[in-house]
Design an enzyme around this catalytic site. Structure first.
Site, short mmCIF file in Angstrom:
data_model
loop_
_atom_site.label_atom_id
_atom_site.label_comp_id
_atom_site.label_asym_id
_atom_site.label_seq_id
_atom_site.Cartn_x
_atom_site.Cartn_y
_atom_site.Cartn_z
N HIS A 178 67.09 16.50 42.14
CA HIS A 178 65.98 15.55 42.13
C HIS A 178 66.37 14.38 41.23
O HIS A 178 66.93 14.57 40.16
CB HIS A 178 64.73 16.26 41.60
CG HIS A 178 63.61 15.33 41.30
ND1 HIS A 178 63.18 14.38 42.20
CD2 HIS A 178 62.82 15.19 40.19
CE1 HIS A 178 62.18 13.70 41.66
NE2 HIS A 178 61.95 14.17 40.45
N CYS A 189 57.30 16.68 42.55
CA CYS A 189 58.73 16.34 42.70
C CYS A 189 59.56 17.50 43.26
O CYS A 189 60.66 17.28 43.79
CB CYS A 189 59.31 15.89 41.37
SG CYS A 189 58.53 14.40 40.77
N ASN A 221 62.61 7.23 40.77
CA ASN A 221 62.13 8.58 41.07
C ASN A 221 61.15 8.49 42.24
O ASN A 221 60.06 7.95 42.11
CB ASN A 221 61.44 9.15 39.81
CG ASN A 221 60.92 10.56 40.02
OD1 ASN A 221 60.84 11.06 41.15
ND2 ASN A 221 60.54 11.21 38.94
O1 UT7 Z 1 60.03 13.74 38.40
C1 UT7 Z 1 59.25 14.54 37.61
C2 UT7 Z 1 59.89 14.84 36.37
N1 UT7 Z 1 59.83 13.70 35.48
C3 UT7 Z 1 60.81 13.51 34.66
O2 UT7 Z 1 61.78 14.22 34.73
C4 UT7 Z 1 60.67 12.48 33.58
C5 UT7 Z 1 61.14 13.12 32.29
N2 UT7 Z 1 61.11 12.21 31.13
C6 UT7 Z 1 61.95 11.18 31.04
O3 UT7 Z 1 62.73 10.89 31.92
C7 UT7 Z 1 61.96 10.45 29.71
O4 UT7 Z 1 61.20 11.16 28.77
C8 UT7 Z 1 61.42 9.00 29.82
C9 UT7 Z 1 62.40 8.15 30.59
C10 UT7 Z 1 60.07 9.00 30.48
C11 UT7 Z 1 61.30 8.41 28.40
O5 UT7 Z 1 62.55 8.48 27.73
P1 UT7 Z 1 62.60 9.06 26.25
O6 UT7 Z 1 63.99 8.90 25.80
O7 UT7 Z 1 62.02 10.45 26.27
O8 UT7 Z 1 61.69 8.05 25.48
P2 UT7 Z 1 60.36 8.33 24.64
O9 UT7 Z 1 59.24 8.70 25.54
O10 UT7 Z 1 60.70 9.24 23.51
O11 UT7 Z 1 60.07 6.90 24.08
C12 UT7 Z 1 60.97 6.25 23.14
C13 UT7 Z 1 60.36 4.91 22.75
C14 UT7 Z 1 58.89 4.99 22.38
O12 UT7 Z 1 58.66 4.09 21.32
P3 UT7 Z 1 58.56 4.64 19.79
O13 UT7 Z 1 57.44 5.63 19.79
O14 UT7 Z 1 59.89 5.26 19.50
O15 UT7 Z 1 58.28 3.38 19.03
C15 UT7 Z 1 58.17 4.50 23.59
O16 UT7 Z 1 56.93 3.91 23.30
O17 UT7 Z 1 60.43 4.02 23.87
C16 UT7 Z 1 59.14 3.45 24.11
N3 UT7 Z 1 59.00 3.20 25.53
C17 UT7 Z 1 59.47 2.10 26.13
N4 UT7 Z 1 60.11 1.03 25.65
C18 UT7 Z 1 60.48 0.08 26.53
C19 UT7 Z 1 58.43 4.00 26.48
N5 UT7 Z 1 58.53 3.41 27.67
C20 UT7 Z 1 59.17 2.24 27.49
C21 UT7 Z 1 59.56 1.21 28.36
N6 UT7 Z 1 60.22 0.15 27.83
N7 UT7 Z 1 59.34 1.25 29.69
#
Ligand code: UT7
Length: 325
Positions: free
Chosen positions: A252, A115, A282
Site C-alpha cells: 500500500h 486502505c 495515498n
Molecule cells: O493509508 C493509511 C495509513 N496512513 C498512513 O500510513 C499515514 C501514516 N503517517 C504518516 O505517514 C506520517 O505520520 C505523516 C506523513 C502523516 C506525518 O509525518 P511525521 O513524521 O509523523 O510528522 P508529525 O506528524 O510528527 O509532524 C511533525 C511536524 C509537526 O510540527 P511540530 O509539532 O513538530 O511543530 C506537524 O505539525 O510537522 C508538522 N506538519 C507539517 N509541516 C508542514 C504536519 N503536517 C505538515 C505539513 N507541512 N503538511
C-alpha cells in the site's frame, strides 16, 4: 489432486487527468514541497474533476483490465469493489460499474476496509471463486479521497489522491503447490481499538453528513510497520516461502518511509519494491492495483513472478496477499 486457484488474467488502472503538485498545495496551506517529500515521498497526486465519480474511475480501470485479460465483460460473474468513497451511501458503486459494463448476471458488491480494501477484496473474491459458485471476478480498488479531505488541514490534505485499479481473477484447477499461478494465500487482520486514530467524522447513521478524514498520523505510522510485517511473515509461514523467493513487493502506497522500513525489516531487497507514492499519493484501496499496473505495464512483473501485496489502514485493518502472477 487439484485445487481451485484464483489466477490473475489481467490488470488495468485509471487516474484522473488533473495532477496537483506539492507546490500548488503550499499556496493554500502552510506546508512545503520539501516537507512533504521528506516526510512522505509524495511529489504529486491526481484529483478527480468536478462530477467525476468513483464509479467513473472504476469503470475505466475495469475496461482496461478486461482488455488486458483479453476477455469480454459478459464472462465476469462477480465484482468486488473496495472503496471508502462510494458514489452514494447505496446502491453499491460496484452495481453502477456492473451496469456500466452491461453485465446483468452474477453478483456485485462494495467492500469497505479503507486502505486495506484491495487486499480484503482479493481475499473475498478468492474465497468466493474457490467455492465453485463463481468463475471470473473483477476485483477493483477505486477512490475519490479528494472529496472527504479537509483542504484546510495540512496534516492530512497533502497525503491523499484519487484513482482506480482492477484485476481479473479466474477460477482454475491447479496442482495446489506454490508453483501454481494465482492467489496462494491471504492473511487479514483488524483491531477496532484503534478506530479513532484514522476515521471520517461523518456518516449516515451518526451525523447524516459525509464528513472529513481525520488522522493521528504519528500513531498510525507507529503501528504500520509492525502490523504489515506480521501478516507478511504469516503469509511466508503459510506457504513455506521466504523474502528471497519474492520477485516483487507491492505495498500500500501511504508513505515511502513506511514502505522502506517494512521492506528492510522483512529483508526484501530495495530493487524488488514497487513504489508509486511519489506520483499517486495515498489513494487508499486503489493504491496497490495502481502500483501493480505500473509494474506490469513497464515489464517488471512477469508471468510466474511471486508478488506480495500488503496494506494497513483505518480501523485498523491490515493484511497481505501472496500471488503468483
Ligand atoms: O493509508 C493509511 C495509513 N496512513 C498512513 O500510513 C499515514 C501514516 N503517517 C504518516 O505517514 C506520517 O505520520 C505523516 C506523513 C502523516 C506525518 O509525518 P511525521 O513524521 O509523523 O510528522 P508529525 O506528524 O510528527 O509532524 C511533525 C511536524 C509537526 O510540527 P511540530 O509539532 O513538530 O511543530 C506537524 O505539525 O510537522 C508538522 N506538519 C507539517 N509541516 C508542514 C504536519 N503536517 C505538515 C505539513 N507541512 N503538511
Amino acid at each position: 489432486m487439484t485445487v481451485i486457484r484464483s489466477v490473475v488474467l489481467g490488470c488495468g488502472s485509471h487516474l484522473p487527468e488533473r495532477t496537483l503538485t506539492n507546490s500548488e498545495l503550499a499556496a493554500s496551506v502552510d506546508t512545503s514541497d520539501e516537507w512533504i517529500i521528506q516526510r512522505t515521498g509524495i511529489k504529486e497526486r491526481h484529483i478527480a474533476a468536478p462530477g467525476e465519480m468513483t464509479s467513473d474511475l472504476a469503470l475505466k480501470a475495469a475496461h482496461k483490465a478486461l482488455d488486458n485479460a483479453k476477455i469480454d465483460a459478459q464472462q465476469i460473474d462477480l465484482i468486488v469493489l473496495a472503496t471508502s468513497t462510494p458514489d452514494q451511501t447505496f446502491p453499491a458503486t460496484a452495481v453502477t460499474v456492473q451496469a456500466g459494463l452491461g453485465i446483468h448476471h452474477g453478483a456485485a458488491f462494495d467492500l469497505q476496509a479503507v486502505c486495506s480494501g484491495f487486499v480484503y477484496a482479493i481475499a473475498m473474491a478468492d474465497g468466493m471463486l474457490r467455492t465453485g459458485n463463481f468463475k471470473r471476478a473483477l476485483v477493483i480498488g477505486a477512490e475519490t479521497f479528494s472529496r472527504i479531505l479537509d483542504w484546510s488541514d495540512r496534516t492530512t490534505c497533502v497525503l491523499f489522491g484519487d484513482g482506480a485499479g482492477a484485476i481479473v481473477l479466474e477460477a482454475q484447477s491447479l496442482p495446489g503447490t506454490t508453483e501454481d499461478r494465482g492467489v496462494l494465500t491471504t492473511r487479514l487482520r483488524s483491531d477496532g481499538r484503534h478506530k479513532s486514530k484514522l476515521y471520517v467524522d461523518g456518516g449516515p447513521s451518526s451525523t447524516q453528513t459525509v464528513g472529513h478524514l481525520r488522522m493521528e498520523g504519528r500513531a498510525v505510522f507507529k503501528h504500520a510497520v509492525a502490523m504489515v510485517t506480521d501478516v507478511i511473515d504469516q503469509a511466508f509461514k503459510a506457504t513455506g516461502t521466504t523474502a528471497d523467493d519474492l520477485d516483487w513487493f507491492i505495498p500500500h502506497q501511504a508513505n515511502k518511509r513506511i514502505i522502506d522500513d517494512s521492506a528492510k525489516k522483512l529483508g526484501i531487497a530495495p530493487e524488488k519494491v514497487v513504489t508509486t507514492v511519489d506520483r499517486h499519493g495515498n489513494t487508499s484501496a486503489a493504491s496497490i492495483p495502481l502500483a501493480l499496473d505500473v509494474a506490469v505495464k513497464d515489464g517488471r512483473v512477469k508471468k510466474g513472478d511471486l508478488v506480495m501485496f500488503e496494506a494497513m489502514g483505518g480501523g485498523f485493518t491490515w493484511g497481505s496477499a501472496l500471488v503468483r502472477w
